[in-house]
Motif scaffolding. Structure first.
Motif, PDB file in Angstrom:
ATOM      1  N   TYR A 145     -58.401  10.714  91.149  1.00 43.97           N
ATOM      2  CA  TYR A 145     -57.980   9.441  90.549  1.00 43.97           C
ATOM      3  C   TYR A 145     -56.918   9.782  89.518  1.00 43.97           C
ATOM      4  O   TYR A 145     -56.725  10.960  89.177  1.00 43.97           O
ATOM      5  CB  TYR A 145     -59.169   8.706  89.896  1.00 43.97           C
TER       6      TYR A 145
ATOM      7  N   ILE B 102     -56.485  10.423  83.163  1.00 43.32           N
ATOM      8  CA  ILE B 102     -56.373   9.678  81.901  1.00 43.32           C
ATOM      9  C   ILE B 102     -56.187  10.718  80.801  1.00 43.32           C
ATOM     10  O   ILE B 102     -57.123  11.455  80.473  1.00 43.32           O
ATOM     11  CB  ILE B 102     -57.651   8.836  81.664  1.00 43.32           C
TER      12      ILE B 102
ATOM     13  N   HIS C 267     -58.661   2.875  80.982  1.00 41.15           N
ATOM     14  CA  HIS C 267     -57.947   3.530  82.083  1.00 41.15           C
ATOM     15  C   HIS C 267     -56.488   3.735  81.700  1.00 41.15           C
ATOM     16  O   HIS C 267     -55.572   3.219  82.328  1.00 41.15           O
ATOM     17  CB  HIS C 267     -58.079   2.714  83.379  1.00 41.15           C
TER      18      HIS C 267
ATOM     19  N   ASP D 102     -59.813  12.422  80.798  1.00 38.36           N
ATOM     20  CA  ASP D 102     -60.738  12.033  81.875  1.00 38.36           C
ATOM     21  C   ASP D 102     -60.039  12.403  83.171  1.00 38.36           C
ATOM     22  O   ASP D 102     -59.034  11.784  83.543  1.00 38.36           O
ATOM     23  CB  ASP D 102     -61.002  10.530  81.779  1.00 38.36           C
TER      24      ASP D 102
ATOM     25  N   ASP E  67     -65.462  13.953  88.163  1.00 36.70           N
ATOM     26  CA  ASP E  67     -65.072  12.889  87.227  1.00 36.70           C
ATOM     27  C   ASP E  67     -65.633  13.277  85.869  1.00 36.70           C
ATOM     28  O   ASP E  67     -66.804  13.016  85.581  1.00 36.70           O
ATOM     29  CB  ASP E  67     -65.640  11.550  87.716  1.00 36.70           C
TER      30      ASP E  67
ATOM     31  N   HIS F 226     -71.815   5.903  87.077  1.00 38.03           N
ATOM     32  CA  HIS F 226     -71.659   5.381  88.442  1.00 38.03           C
ATOM     33  C   HIS F 226     -71.923   6.511  89.423  1.00 38.03           C
ATOM     34  O   HIS F 226     -71.882   7.685  89.049  1.00 38.03           O
ATOM     35  CB  HIS F 226     -70.241   4.827  88.644  1.00 38.03           C
TER      36      HIS F 226
ATOM     37  N   HIS G 169     -65.701   6.127  92.155  1.00 40.04           N
ATOM     38  CA  HIS G 169     -66.759   5.121  91.998  1.00 40.04           C
ATOM     39  C   HIS G 169     -67.373   4.957  93.386  1.00 40.04           C
ATOM     40  O   HIS G 169     -66.993   4.074  94.153  1.00 40.04           O
ATOM     41  CB  HIS G 169     -66.188   3.808  91.450  1.00 40.04           C
TER      42      HIS G 169
ATOM     43  N   GLU H  36     -71.672   8.764  81.196  1.00 43.99           N
ATOM     44  CA  GLU H  36     -70.413   8.756  80.442  1.00 43.99           C
ATOM     45  C   GLU H  36     -70.356   7.663  79.373  1.00 43.99           C
ATOM     46  O   GLU H  36     -69.517   6.762  79.435  1.00 43.99           O
ATOM     47  CB  GLU H  36     -69.236   8.584  81.405  1.00 43.99           C
TER      48      GLU H  36
ATOM     49  N   GLU I  97     -68.212  12.627  79.479  1.00 42.00           N
ATOM     50  CA  GLU I  97     -68.623  12.300  80.847  1.00 42.00           C
ATOM     51  C   GLU I  97     -68.948  13.566  81.625  1.00 42.00           C
ATOM     52  O   GLU I  97     -68.129  14.487  81.692  1.00 42.00           O
ATOM     53  CB  GLU I  97     -67.484  11.549  81.566  1.00 42.00           C
TER      54      GLU I  97
HETATM   55  N1  GLY Z   1     -62.476   8.088  85.612  1.00 40.67           N
HETATM   56  C1  GLY Z   1     -62.991   6.787  85.763  1.00 40.67           C
HETATM   57  C2  GLY Z   1     -64.378   6.721  85.349  1.00 40.67           C
HETATM   58  O1  GLY Z   1     -64.791   7.522  84.549  1.00 40.67           O
HETATM   59  O2  GLY Z   1     -65.154   5.948  85.824  1.00 40.67           O
END
Ligand code: GLY
Ligand code: MN
Ligand code: MN
Length: 498
Positions: free
Chosen positions: A284, A287, A298, A315, A327, A410, A417, A441, A465
């Motif tokens: 993804y 961040i 985000h 992130d 993640d 999640h 996700h 997280e 996280e």
């Molecule tokens: N990187 C997106 C999340 O932590 O859900």
């Protein structure tokens, strides 16, 4: 197959932009999008047809995940007896003019086949005696006789060699056919059909009179829920993704001084470099949020300054070549030492995460880790005088959410996700089982313009996280190699930069 009749032309003339004609009854070759072809002489056309070695690979081994994909297809077959199931990989998408986004196969297709090539389609054909025959529809190798391999935008001379259908059969353990015949075959098919929507508009158009939204949604939901519990292969891939991510975080710490002279993009690029040098991608958009950007959940613009004294919320997650992603978030002091207030907020989030991780075990409700973490955060906010207690009132009204903002985690897997369309009763209201993998997280975010908190809090954002596997007797933190306490983070940074 008859070759394309190239234009009769005088090659001494200026090159033209006209494409070769297509014989009647043959699909036209899709032209490169800019359509600027020079003329093709008969001699050149003849030359391009021959003189190429036979590169068929005869000794291909099946993919490591082939036994797993077979098991997954068997479960899918058992759930939808008698229905024809169509699971597309998806198509290339235009980024601008004649350039495309890099292709990422649909999760459902990759999960069931191990293949990731654009335009591929898995079709599960119901058998009279029960069960299904699975067939992979793929773009075959480019034809050299008709010039497709060098004149077509998807020709192998432009995009690289594909597996032949025979090679694909060996590699993926499935019979393979030419995908260009599939739409017509499906148009002529009888009986119920279900397609995973949203990946291949052309295929969906060919199926409009055969599918219903409701049936298709049942297929999509099943394929999402099927991934809730990971098999051994998947757990290994997730651990590999996390391990590479840990190395990426270490890389970032080592270049923080350089990032200070440039921008958050240096951090994003450094993490991406780690993913690429190890042959991977990111799962993804990274961040890389320094200073007040950490309060934007985000933040992927990553174009801000990285200043000493600020926090950096990173992130990021490496995605393996098999499409499993990590993640992970760490919130680091750019200069290596948390200020007292940064440390206070960080330690509150850490405490919340500890409470959340402790609630991850088989038999626990999925919501338990969220509730445990939220309770800690609400308690801190009351203690600090930012919201009026008691804590029970805050939790009941959800008042802490002004600063906690998002869910505490999640499911994690091929999608960051993961399992996103699983039903509430199997996911959010469900029970944790061994083999599930999820993130924990928690975060606290004080927006720069939040007038309800003292000024010194404004612009501080902290998230921690980690990726957690539910085991038979509790959990395993896949990302445990990254330090989490404030003291350990500072010591780790000092070691890496010292
Ligand atoms: N990187 C997106 C999340 O932590 O859900
Ligand atoms: Mn996450
Ligand atoms: Mn994340």
């Amino acid at each position: 197959m008859g070759g394309v009749q190239f234009e009769e032309e005088d090659v001494t003339e200026e090159p033209t932009s006209e494409a070769p004609e297509t014989p009647e009854g043959e699909e036209p070759i899709k032209q490169r999008k800019n359509g600027l072809y020079p003329g093709v002489s008969d001699e050149l056309a003849a030359s391009m047809k021959s003189g190429w070695a036979d590169t068929e690979q005869h000794d291909l081994e099946p993919l490591a995940q082939a036994p797993h994909t077979a098991r997954r297809r068997a479960a899918l077959s058992a759930r939808f007896p008698g229905d024809r199931l169509v699971i597309p990989a998806g198509n290339l998408r235009t980024r601008s003019n004649d350039t495309d986004y890099s292709f990422r196969a649909s999760t459902e297709y990759a999960y069931l086949t191990g293949d990731q090539t654009e335009d591929g389609v898995l079709v599960m054909e119901p058998e009279a005696g029960g069960g299904h025959t699975a067939t992979l529809y793929l773009l075959p190798r480019s034809d050299r006789e008709n010039g497709e391999f060098w004149l077509d935008g998807q020709g192998e001379l432009w995009v690289g060699r594909r597996l032949s259908l025979t090679e694909a059969e060996k590699r993926l353990g499935l019979p393979a056919r030419d995908v260009r015949k599939l739409a017509d075959e499906l148009r002529g098919a009888t009986g119920p059909v279900r397609v995973v929507r949203g990946h291949d508009a052309g295929l969906e158009a060919a199926l409009t009179d055969k599918v219903t939204g409701e049936r298709d949604e049942e297929l999509r939901v099943f394929l999402s829920e099927q991934r809730l519990v990971k098999d051994e292969f998947e757990i290994g891939q997730l651990q590999a993704a996390v391990d590479s991510t840990v190395r990426g975080f270490e890389d970032v710490v080592k270049v923080l001084d350089k990032a200070r002279a440039t921008s958050e993009r240096y951090i994003e690029g450094t993490f991406f470099l780690r993913a690429r040098v190890e042959g991977n991608d990111v799962g993804y958009g990274t961040i890389a949020a320094a200073g007040p950007h950490a309060t934007t959940l985000h933040w992927v613009r990553n174009d801000g300054p990285v200043r000493s004294g600020d926090l950096l919320l990173l992130d990021a997650g490496v995605e393996t070549t098999t499409l499993y992603t990590a993640d992970v978030t760490r919130t680091l002091p750019v200069n290596g030492t948390y200020s007292p207030l940064q440390r206070k907020v960080y330690e509150a989030v850490y405490e919340a995460q500890e409470a959340g991780i402790a609630a991850v075990r088989p038999g626990a409700k999925y919501r338990d880790f969220h509730d445990a973490a939220q309770r800690v955060l609400a308690t801190k906010l009351v203690e600090w005088g930012l919201v009026e207690g008691p804590v029970e009132r805050v939790l009941e009204l959800g008042l802490q959410r002004r600063w906690t903002l998002h869910g505490t985690g999640h499911m994690l897997g091929m999608d960051v996700h993961d399992c996103a369309v699983a039903r509430t009763e199997t996911y959010v209201d469900g029970t944790l089982e061994p083999g599930m993998c999820l993130t924990v997280e928690p975060g606290l975010y004080f927006q720069p313009d939040d007038l309800t908190v003292p000024e010194e809090y404004r612009g501080i954002g902290v998230r921690i996280e980690d990726d957690i596997l539910v085991t038979e007797d509790g959990n395993r933190v896949l990302s445990a190699a990254l330090p989490r306490t404030a003291d350990d983070v500072e010591a780790w940074m000092a070691r890496l930069t010292g």
